[in-house]
Design a protein around this motif. Structure first.
Motif, PDB file in Angstrom:
ATOM      1  N   LEU A 390       0.826  -1.214   0.000  1.00 35.57           N
ATOM      2  CA  LEU A 390       0.000   0.000   0.000  1.00 35.57           C
ATOM      3  C   LEU A 390       0.855   1.257   0.000  1.00 35.57           C
ATOM      4  CD1 LEU A 390      -1.436   1.372   3.211  1.00 35.57           C
ATOM      5  CD2 LEU A 390       0.261  -0.418   3.367  1.00 35.57           C
ATOM      6  N   ILE A 391       2.053   1.180   0.591  1.00 34.98           N
ATOM      7  CA  ILE A 391       2.916   2.371   0.616  1.00 34.98           C
ATOM      8  C   ILE A 391       3.949   2.305  -0.506  1.00 34.98           C
ATOM      9  CG2 ILE A 391       4.568   3.685   1.997  1.00 34.98           C
ATOM     10  CD1 ILE A 391       1.946   3.807   3.308  1.00 34.98           C
ATOM     11  N   THR A 392       4.594   1.148  -0.648  1.00 32.73           N
ATOM     12  CA  THR A 392       5.739   1.070  -1.561  1.00 32.73           C
ATOM     13  C   THR A 392       5.353   0.594  -2.942  1.00 32.73           C
ATOM     14  OG1 THR A 392       6.164  -1.201  -0.880  1.00 32.73           O
ATOM     15  CG2 THR A 392       7.298   0.548   0.336  1.00 32.73           C
ATOM     16  N   GLY A 393       4.177  -0.079  -3.034  1.00 35.64           N
ATOM     17  CA  GLY A 393       3.777  -0.622  -4.328  1.00 35.64           C
ATOM     18  C   GLY A 393       4.477  -1.928  -4.635  1.00 35.64           C
ATOM     19  N   GLU A 394       5.253  -2.434  -3.666  1.00 38.25           N
ATOM     20  CA  GLU A 394       6.000  -3.671  -3.922  1.00 38.25           C
ATOM     21  C   GLU A 394       5.116  -4.882  -3.634  1.00 38.25           C
ATOM     22  OE1 GLU A 394      10.141  -5.834  -2.543  1.00 38.25           O
ATOM     23  OE2 GLU A 394       9.618  -3.870  -1.757  1.00 38.25           O
ATOM     24  N   ALA A 395       4.997  -5.779  -4.623  1.00 34.02           N
ATOM     25  CA  ALA A 395       4.068  -6.903  -4.487  1.00 34.02           C
ATOM     26  C   ALA A 395       4.593  -7.968  -3.521  1.00 34.02           C
ATOM     27  CB  ALA A 395       3.828  -7.520  -5.851  1.00 34.02           C
ATOM     28  N   MET A 396       5.910  -8.123  -3.476  1.00 28.98           N
ATOM     29  CA  MET A 396       6.484  -9.183  -2.625  1.00 28.98           C
ATOM     30  C   MET A 396       6.502  -8.746  -1.164  1.00 28.98           C
ATOM     31  SD  MET A 396       7.203 -11.562  -4.669  1.00 28.98           S
ATOM     32  CE  MET A 396       8.313 -12.647  -3.786  1.00 28.98           C
ATOM     33  N   PRO A 397       6.154  -9.668  -0.249  1.00 28.93           N
ATOM     34  CA  PRO A 397       6.242  -9.331   1.176  1.00 28.93           C
ATOM     35  C   PRO A 397       7.699  -9.081   1.581  1.00 28.93           C
ATOM     36  CG  PRO A 397       5.030 -11.385   0.826  1.00 28.93           C
ATOM     37  CD  PRO A 397       5.641 -11.016  -0.478  1.00 28.93           C
ATOM     38  N   VAL A 398       7.874  -8.242   2.589  1.00 28.82           N
ATOM     39  CA  VAL A 398       9.215  -7.865   3.041  1.00 28.82           C
ATOM     40  C   VAL A 398       9.501  -8.551   4.373  1.00 28.82           C
ATOM     41  CG1 VAL A 398      10.696  -5.890   3.554  1.00 28.82           C
ATOM     42  CG2 VAL A 398       8.751  -5.613   2.021  1.00 28.82           C
ATOM     43  N   THR A 399      10.705  -9.073   4.527  1.00 27.53           N
ATOM     44  CA  THR A 399      11.063  -9.743   5.783  1.00 27.53           C
ATOM     45  C   THR A 399      11.276  -8.711   6.889  1.00 27.53           C
ATOM     46  OG1 THR A 399      12.294 -11.251   4.392  1.00 27.53           O
ATOM     47  CG2 THR A 399      12.624 -11.470   6.758  1.00 27.53           C
ATOM     48  N   LYS A 400      10.729  -9.000   8.074  1.00 30.83           N
ATOM     49  CA  LYS A 400      10.939  -8.096   9.211  1.00 30.83           C
ATOM     50  C   LYS A 400      11.559  -8.889  10.350  1.00 30.83           C
ATOM     51  CE  LYS A 400       8.944  -4.498   7.393  1.00 30.83           C
ATOM     52  NZ  LYS A 400       9.762  -3.409   6.895  1.00 30.83           N
ATOM     53  N   LYS A 401      12.621  -8.313  10.923  1.00 30.57           N
ATOM     54  CA  LYS A 401      13.239  -8.935  12.100  1.00 30.57           C
ATOM     55  C   LYS A 401      13.503  -7.838  13.109  1.00 30.57           C
ATOM     56  CE  LYS A 401      17.806  -8.826   9.862  1.00 30.57           C
ATOM     57  NZ  LYS A 401      17.462  -8.122   8.622  1.00 30.57           N
ATOM     58  N   PRO A 402      13.917  -8.173  14.331  1.00 32.87           N
ATOM     59  CA  PRO A 402      14.145  -7.111  15.316  1.00 32.87           C
ATOM     60  C   PRO A 402      15.042  -6.006  14.746  1.00 32.87           C
ATOM     61  CG  PRO A 402      14.250  -9.234  16.385  1.00 32.87           C
ATOM     62  CD  PRO A 402      14.075  -9.512  14.924  1.00 32.87           C
ATOM     63  N   GLY A 403      14.604  -4.746  14.916  1.00 31.36           N
ATOM     64  CA  GLY A 403      15.368  -3.616  14.382  1.00 31.36           C
ATOM     65  C   GLY A 403      14.783  -3.056  13.084  1.00 31.36           C
ATOM     66  N   SER A 404      13.946  -3.855  12.378  1.00 28.18           N
ATOM     67  CA  SER A 404      13.362  -3.351  11.121  1.00 28.18           C
ATOM     68  C   SER A 404      12.276  -2.319  11.416  1.00 28.18           C
ATOM     69  CB  SER A 404      12.705  -4.485  10.327  1.00 28.18           C
ATOM     70  OG  SER A 404      13.518  -5.617  10.296  1.00 28.18           O
ATOM     71  N   THR A 405      12.077  -1.403  10.469  1.00 28.64           N
ATOM     72  CA  THR A 405      10.985  -0.440  10.657  1.00 28.64           C
ATOM     73  C   THR A 405       9.729  -0.975   9.974  1.00 28.64           C
ATOM     74  OG1 THR A 405      11.730   0.674   8.658  1.00 28.64           O
ATOM     75  CG2 THR A 405      12.429   1.617  10.741  1.00 28.64           C
ATOM     76  N   VAL A 406       8.578  -0.681  10.565  1.00 27.91           N
ATOM     77  CA  VAL A 406       7.310  -1.079   9.954  1.00 27.91           C
ATOM     78  C   VAL A 406       6.445   0.164   9.732  1.00 27.91           C
ATOM     79  CG1 VAL A 406       7.268  -3.426  10.838  1.00 27.91           C
ATOM     80  CG2 VAL A 406       6.364  -1.575  12.236  1.00 27.91           C
TER      81      VAL A 406
END
Length: 524
Positions: A390-406
């Motif tokens: 919805l924000i980036t337009g990127e179709a692939m999910p992004v990996t999130k781990k401790p320290g990542s921004t959401v």
């Protein structure tokens, strides 16, 4: 204890989340900088620093060295939180005083006013020191029920459907009546040119010319002084003036009430004068049983209204498109958040559901698989894939781990995450996008402002010019009647010279008004 100050830096040239990470990572290493928080959409960095070691100008310089534009923002009032509450259970002025005085004593509350009549409290606070939940708790402890003022999340104020409908109707009505008027006009032009050719070839006398002219179907007089052409034009012009021009009249009257002259005033002025003048001149011609048909301007209003209402309609359609996108964006916002309290070693002690507006910076929010992120934040615990399309337009999910921004509004897919809120309320990326789009819609294009400003001077100027024209011709006429006679063809010889002069002068000044007024500026 070290004193810690806070400053805001306006940062330009950031394009994506990696720019944000780059600035935050590099500045954290610097001496004297306690913490830094960068908001991408707002283009703003909030820095907490030790004034003994470093000062704001140096911080801005550090950001500049990384290749971004940076200026220190003077007004730090940006950081104040504003809270609107509904307070139930107040009975008299002493209740109001009790709430106000208790809140003002509370650390972090900057300003507070409570209205007994509306049951509303308006509170300004420093988000660093206190949050909305603490304020609500203070009021609850005093024995009053309190809740947030419900915000309208539907973006209905950005809906242009009604305007689109009215301008479309305006355009269609004008178009339907405009086409025959244009047809008549073109037919007349063609006929006139044929006549002049005939005149050139055969050297006819003017009497024969007149005979040929009146033999044209459109010039045929239904009543003395009223030709078919003028009668048809009049019939076609009335509905346009009433239905096509309705909204213009409303807007123009509003503008005049505020002593301003905008585009609508021009349009209304020109069309009304063209219409009224033509109408009056027809009546006069009929009263005098004139042999020659008067020149009317019935073709002006329909054509003008067509072009201008088409422009307005297209403008609102374009605005409506962005509004739709905006409404969709707003609907993506989560309405609730699960706030958790953590013990030592990140053990969950308790969790509660709260309204998303009550989430404070630094709160730990739990996001379950399939849930939406209520606020922007940083992952503390857990691994997951997140759909940020919805924000980036990127179709692939992004990996999130401790320290990542959401990002608020994005969707958590398979793992449960604990995040620490960094941007809440109006500071989230989504709110900033919504705000930018709203601002873009409500502000006029610079050229549009310029046109409105010009028409403010233009209307009085044109009116003045036409008045000058009127008097100039009256004076010329009384001084030298031959000139008027030369230009004012086919007037009735039976009326007095004075009347001829005044009629001609009026015709000249009205022509100035009709031609100059709205065309170029308004259409452009």
């Amino acid at each position: 204890t070290k004193t810690i100050s806070k400053c805001y830096v306006q940062v330009t040239g950031m394009t994506c989340a990696s720019c944000v990470a780059n600035i935050e990572r590099n500045l954290r290493r610097e001496d004297g900088i306690h913490s830094i928080l960068v908001a991408l959409m707002a283009g703003k960095a909030e820095v907490r620093y030790n004034p003994a070691v470093i000062h704001p100008a140096a911080i801005a310089e550090l950001i500049r060295e990384l290749g971004f534009g940076a200026t220190v923002m003077e007004n730090c009032g940006e950081g104040d939180g504003i809270l609107e509450l509904v307070v139930r259970g107040m009975t008299c002025a002493s209740c109001v005083h009790k709430i106000e005085s208790t809140l003002m004593k509370t650390n972090g509350v900057l300003y507070c006013s409570v209205a007994l009549a509306t049951n509303k409290a308006h509170i300004k606070y420093d988000p660093e020191a206190i949050g909305p939940r603490d304020v609500i708790q203070v009021i609850k402890d005093l024995g009053f029920a309190t809740s947030l003022v419900k915000k309208d999340r539907s973006a209905s104020h950005l809906d242009h459907k009604q305007e689109i409908r009215q301008w479309k109707r305006s355009f269609v009505v004008s178009l339907v009546f405009c086409i025959p008027v244009m047809g008549l006009m073109i037919y007349m032009m063609v006929m006139d040119s044929q006549l002049s050719e005939a005149h050139a070839h055969h050297n006819m006398s003017s009497e024969e010319m007149e005979a040929l002219h009146s033999s044209m179907v459109l010039e045929y007089q239904l009543l003395p002084g009223l030709s078919v052409m003028n009668f048809l034009s009049f019939l076609l012009c009335v509905p346009v003036q009433v239905f096509g021009g309705w909204h213009f009249y409303i807007q123009a009257s509003k503008a005049l009430r505020h002593n301003t002259a905008n585009m609508d005033v021009l349009v209304v002025l020109a069309t009304s004068i063209a219409f009224l003048y033509s109408f009056v001149i027809l009546l006069v011609a009929m009263a005098e049983r004139a042999k020659v048909n008067p020149v009317t301007f019935f073709d002006t209003p329909p054509m003008l209204f067509v072009f201008i209402s088409l422009g307005r309609w297209l403008e609102h359609v374009a605005k409506g498109k962005t509004s739709e996108a905006l409404a969709r964006l707003i609907s993506l916002q989560a309405t609730e958040a699960t706030i958790v309290t953590l013990g030592p070693d990140n053990i969950l002690l308790s969790e509660e559901q709260v309204d998303v507006d009550l989430v404070q910076r630094g709160d730990i929010v739990k996001v379950v698989p399939g849930g939406k992120f209520p606020v922007d934040g940083r992952v503390i615990e857990g691994h997951s894939m997140v759909d940020e399309s919805l924000i980036t337009g990127e179709a692939m999910p992004v990996t999130k781990k401790p320290g990542s921004t959401v990002i608020a509004g994005s969707i958590n897919q398979n793992g449960s995450l604990l995040i620490s809120a960094t941007h809440v309320g109006a500071d989230t990326t989504l709110s900033q996008i919504v705000k930018l789009v709203e601002e873009a819609q409500t502000s006029k294009a610079p050229i549009q402002q310029f046109a409105d400003k010009l028409s403010g001077y233009f209307v009085p100027f044109i009116v003045a010019v036409s008045v000058v024209t009127l008097f100039a011709w009256i004076i010329i006429g009384f001084v030298d009647f031959e000139i008027v006679e030369k230009y004012f063809l086919g007037y009735n010889k039976s009326i007095s010279a004075a009347e001829v002069i005044i009629r001609f002068a009026f015709q000249a000044s009205i022509t100035v008004l009709c031609i100059a007024c709205p065309c170029s500026l308004g259409l452009a």
